[in-house]
Design an enzyme around this catalytic site. Sequence first.
Site, PDB file in Angstrom:
ATOM      1  N   HIS A  65      28.948  79.988   4.052  1.00 58.12           N
ATOM      2  CA  HIS A  65      29.379  78.977   3.069  1.00 58.12           C
ATOM      3  C   HIS A  65      29.341  77.559   3.643  1.00 58.12           C
ATOM      4  O   HIS A  65      30.163  76.713   3.296  1.00 58.12           O
ATOM      5  CB  HIS A  65      30.784  79.295   2.537  1.00 58.12           C
ATOM      6  CG  HIS A  65      30.890  80.596   1.823  1.00 58.12           C
ATOM      7  ND1 HIS A  65      30.549  80.756   0.493  1.00 58.12           N
ATOM      8  CD2 HIS A  65      31.279  81.824   2.251  1.00 58.12           C
ATOM      9  CE1 HIS A  65      30.730  82.015   0.130  1.00 58.12           C
ATOM     10  NE2 HIS A  65      31.161  82.686   1.187  1.00 58.12           N
ATOM     11  N   ASN A 138      33.336  84.586  -5.160  1.00 53.72           N
ATOM     12  CA  ASN A 138      31.909  84.301  -5.290  1.00 53.72           C
ATOM     13  C   ASN A 138      31.532  84.257  -6.765  1.00 53.72           C
ATOM     14  O   ASN A 138      32.368  84.497  -7.642  1.00 53.72           O
ATOM     15  CB  ASN A 138      31.075  85.373  -4.577  1.00 53.72           C
ATOM     16  CG  ASN A 138      31.128  85.253  -3.064  1.00 53.72           C
ATOM     17  OD1 ASN A 138      31.380  84.183  -2.522  1.00 53.72           O
ATOM     18  ND2 ASN A 138      30.890  86.362  -2.379  1.00 53.72           N
ATOM     19  N   TYR A 348      39.231  84.778   7.758  1.00 48.02           N
ATOM     20  CA  TYR A 348      39.141  83.433   7.199  1.00 48.02           C
ATOM     21  C   TYR A 348      40.082  82.461   7.917  1.00 48.02           C
ATOM     22  O   TYR A 348      39.699  81.343   8.250  1.00 48.02           O
ATOM     23  CB  TYR A 348      39.436  83.457   5.699  1.00 48.02           C
ATOM     24  CG  TYR A 348      38.242  83.822   4.857  1.00 48.02           C
ATOM     25  CD1 TYR A 348      37.607  85.054   5.021  1.00 48.02           C
ATOM     26  CD2 TYR A 348      37.744  82.955   3.891  1.00 48.02           C
ATOM     27  CE1 TYR A 348      36.515  85.398   4.249  1.00 48.02           C
ATOM     28  CE2 TYR A 348      36.647  83.295   3.120  1.00 48.02           C
ATOM     29  CZ  TYR A 348      36.035  84.518   3.296  1.00 48.02           C
ATOM     30  OH  TYR A 348      34.943  84.855   2.536  1.00 48.02           O
TER      31      TYR A 348
END
Length: 492
Positions: A65, A138, A348
């Site tokens: 990303h 997404n 993350y």
Amino acid sequence: MDPYRNRPSSGFNTPFWTTNSGAPVWNNNSSLTVGSRGPILLEDYHLIEKLANFDRERIPERVVHARGASAKGFFEVTHDVSHLTCADFLRAPGVQTPVIVRFSTVIHERGSPETLRDPRGFAVKFYTREGNFDLVGNNFPVFFIRDGMKFPDVVHAFKPNPKSHLQENWRIFDFLSHVPESLHMLTFLLDDLGIPQDYRHMEGSGVNTYTLINKAGKVHYVKFHWKPTCGVKCLLENEAIKVGGSNHSHATQDLYDSISAGNYPEWKLYIQIMDPAHEDKFDFDPLDVTKTWPEDILPLQPVGRLVLNKNIDNFFAENEQLAFCPGIVVPGVSYSEDKLLQTRIFSYSDTQRHRLGPNYLQLPVNAPKCAHHNNHHEGFMNFMHRDEEVNYFPSRCDPARNAESFPVPSAICSGKREKCVIEKENNFKQPGERYRSWAPDRQERFLNRLVGGLSDPRITHELRTIWISYWIQCDKSLGQKLATRLNVKPSI
């Protein structure tokens, strides 16, 4: 003088140049030298500072990303869901919550074209009164793998070859041949949806299964879905080449220009709800991220609307430093045992600490807008002003206490410790159903893309045979057509 009163901000700019420490700079054009042509002096502090700052402008790129665009706005509840969740920001219709949203491509580098065939990220940060809530999703409702153990591998397979730095189909199809759960995702990626026209005409999905908890403690599984009010539009290959050839940042520009012109993008938020007591009634595992939930059985329920009405003020501060993590939730929203979600919760936050430092949640774009309090302190780049004398808990000298308890999932887990696949894999049914739902011309375009990928000269006969066997199990006609195009005799 209070050193914390005037924090670094363009709002405190002077009319003349200064050093980082505030000293005036009387010449920002020339280095300090011995004579007009002499060597530069090491004592030219301003030059050294200017170059040193320049040398450190770039931070580590997101491992996925990397290419993205952000915008700000609000989320407004339009339908009552208080019977499903005690989340404060969903407490009643009409409640508005400020948000920031980041759209992105997934695999390619920070400056890559926005017309490449690739999933798109759709991440929303809600600044609620109970803390931030990150819904990190997404544009597709499924993913390639169901267990986060394989996440580094699937990313490595899609990333460029470490020897040549070229993205190559043989690497992708080699890896995915070992994970047939990826077939459903391929029916999205290689479909016409694989190249969105721009970010405004793109759906979003939470992808993973979360849980909602109401005031009584009742838990429901939930899937989140974003639907654009302006509809879904995508680019075919020839259109993508034309658009990308003239502007490699077309989606970013479209988003920025639309908001600047007052044409605010809007999405409706829908949820699908499942009672955990009913999860065994389906021929798939509801916590399997490679599956969609049938809308005829579990219909979409409207919740609210997302409106983006303000462009970001600074790309680096509000896009590059913007950080999301699926682990950041609020009371009334929690996790499920979705194996990919469980690993994303760690990965993350860990990658943000690597990119931005341990205090990344102190950055203005990531910090909660509500009051907050803990003993997480110090570390690199800590710029929070604190004057407490007690930095431990509990203490009779500090009135800070535990917060009031709130309902959390309390399901009993039992079983032996083991590493294994789930019982209901069912890898072929849903991709086959999706393929058969398309018009013939759409099926043909999907087949052409599949043939193109499997025609890579480094893909072996054995590998093509495996892929043909997979697609035959999804749809016999599709598999036979693929075998004919590849000139391979099906093994089943």
